[in-house]
Design an enzyme around this catalytic site. Structure first.
Site, PDB file in Angstrom:
ATOM      1  CG  ASN A 168     -20.115 -20.778 -78.672  1.00 55.28           C
ATOM      2  OD1 ASN A 168     -20.885 -20.739 -77.714  1.00 55.28           O
ATOM      3  ND2 ASN A 168     -19.257 -19.807 -78.937  1.00 55.28           N
ATOM      4  CG  ASP A 201     -21.266 -16.916 -69.221  1.00 57.44           C
ATOM      5  OD1 ASP A 201     -20.036 -16.952 -69.434  1.00 57.44           O
ATOM      6  OD2 ASP A 201     -22.049 -16.262 -69.946  1.00 57.44           O
ATOM      7  CG  HIS A 202     -18.047 -20.474 -70.536  1.00 61.78           C
ATOM      8  ND1 HIS A 202     -18.183 -21.377 -71.566  1.00 61.78           N
ATOM      9  CD2 HIS A 202     -18.601 -19.313 -70.978  1.00 61.78           C
ATOM     10  CE1 HIS A 202     -18.799 -20.795 -72.581  1.00 61.78           C
ATOM     11  NE2 HIS A 202     -19.068 -19.543 -72.246  1.00 61.78           N
ATOM     12  CG  ASP A 245     -17.074 -21.249 -75.763  1.00 58.15           C
ATOM     13  OD1 ASP A 245     -17.821 -22.155 -76.190  1.00 58.15           O
ATOM     14  OD2 ASP A 245     -17.483 -20.113 -75.463  1.00 58.15           O
ATOM     15  CG  ASP A 253     -16.584 -24.305 -72.193  1.00 60.57           C
ATOM     16  OD1 ASP A 253     -16.032 -23.297 -72.662  1.00 60.57           O
ATOM     17  OD2 ASP A 253     -17.716 -24.300 -71.671  1.00 60.57           O
ATOM     18  CD  GLU A 309     -17.148 -14.163 -74.535  1.00 61.35           C
ATOM     19  OE1 GLU A 309     -18.013 -13.317 -74.780  1.00 61.35           O
ATOM     20  OE2 GLU A 309     -17.404 -15.322 -74.144  1.00 61.35           O
ATOM     21  CG  ASN A 318     -15.770 -17.987 -72.571  1.00 57.21           C
ATOM     22  OD1 ASN A 318     -15.714 -16.922 -71.955  1.00 57.21           O
ATOM     23  ND2 ASN A 318     -16.349 -18.083 -73.774  1.00 57.21           N
TER      24      ASN A 318
END
Length: 262
Positions: free
Chosen positions: A153, A251-252, A151, A222, A34, A7
């Site tokens: 989530n 942030d990933h 990802d 992930d 994303e 991501n």
């Protein structure tokens, strides 16, 4: 073959990090999520200059997925079947020829679903997961290597986050979310990271806030989910944590599967 999911949290903000990682690590296939870019706005030339073919399924300002690959795919499908009214760009799938036959790879950006009491967002997440389950069930009948990378989530288990009490009411960790993920697994899919390691504190995401990275307050959301034919060819996995310490990071971080498709 090295097949990765990442991501990127905005392709334009993170293009230099991506270029550096591609040059240094040289993955064969990368599933991005994303990207936050329409197809025509994606920085294709910069990536093609490194020897990668680019396939995107973009959306202005939000969502968006892509597959980068050293070899051109034989076929590409954009969008997750099952809801023609869904306009969010969250799924792209490609088929690649390999010495042993073919491998089918999907880049997935599963809905976040928060706030979990939202009358639209959380039901959309669960409905999307059921669509993914149905689609995966159909693809598994092909009996070919299938890698559903992305990802999700979803925090699958308590040991996949630094503190389960913090996430107890979050859409990523609610019982209904984890049950939906298990229904996907129960089709016969293998979680690549957990197939190769039982370590705790294996995280793929650290929030930008509250010093989460410095404190290692992360979560594992992930995933590379593998059909039996892909799982049989899995040799190892890695979580590329060092990328999180780079300047202007996502942030990933990338999650990589190493496969023998000879």
């Amino acid at each position: 073959m090295k097949i990765a999911t990442w991501n990127i949290n905005g392709i334009k903000a993170r293009i230099e990090n991506l270029r550096q990682w591609l040059a240094d690590f040289s993955p064969d296939i990368v599933c991005l999520q994303e990207i936050k870019s329409v197809d025509e706005g994606f920085p294709r030339l910069e990536i093609e200059a490194l020897g990668y073919h680019v396939e995107t399924h973009g959306q202005k300002g939000f969502n968006g997925v892509a597959i980068l690959s050293k070899r051109k795919p034989d076929e590409v499908m954009r969008g997750l079947p099952g809801d023609d009214s869904d306009e969010q760009s969250r799924y792209i799938e490609a088929v690649f020829s390999v010495p042993s036959g073919v491998v089918r790879v999907a880049s997935i950006y599963l809905p976040n679903g928060n706030p979990s009491d939202d009358p639209v967002k959380y039901p959309y997440k669960l409905a999307w997961m059921e669509r993914l389950r149905r689609h995966a069930e159909q693809r598994l009948t092909l009996e070919e290597p299938l890698i559903l990378a992305g990802d999700y989530n979803v925090i699958p288990e308590p040991h996949d986050c630094f503190d389960p009490t913090v996430w107890a009411t979050d859409a990523l960790f609610l019982p209904q979310t984890r049950a939906a993920f298990r229904r996907l697994e129960h089709l016969g899919l293998t979680d690549a990271v957990r197939a190769t390691s039982d370590q705790t504190k294996l995280y793929t995401f650290w929030d930008y806030q509250a010093g989460a990275w410095q404190k290692n307050n992360g979560i594992r959301i992930d995933h590379l989910m593998l059909s039996p034919e892909a799982a049989d060819r899995l040799r190892a996995t890695s979580i590329e944590k060092t990328v999180r310490a780079w300047e202007k990071p996502s942030d990933h971080v990338p999650v990589v599967g190493y496969f023998d498709f000879a």
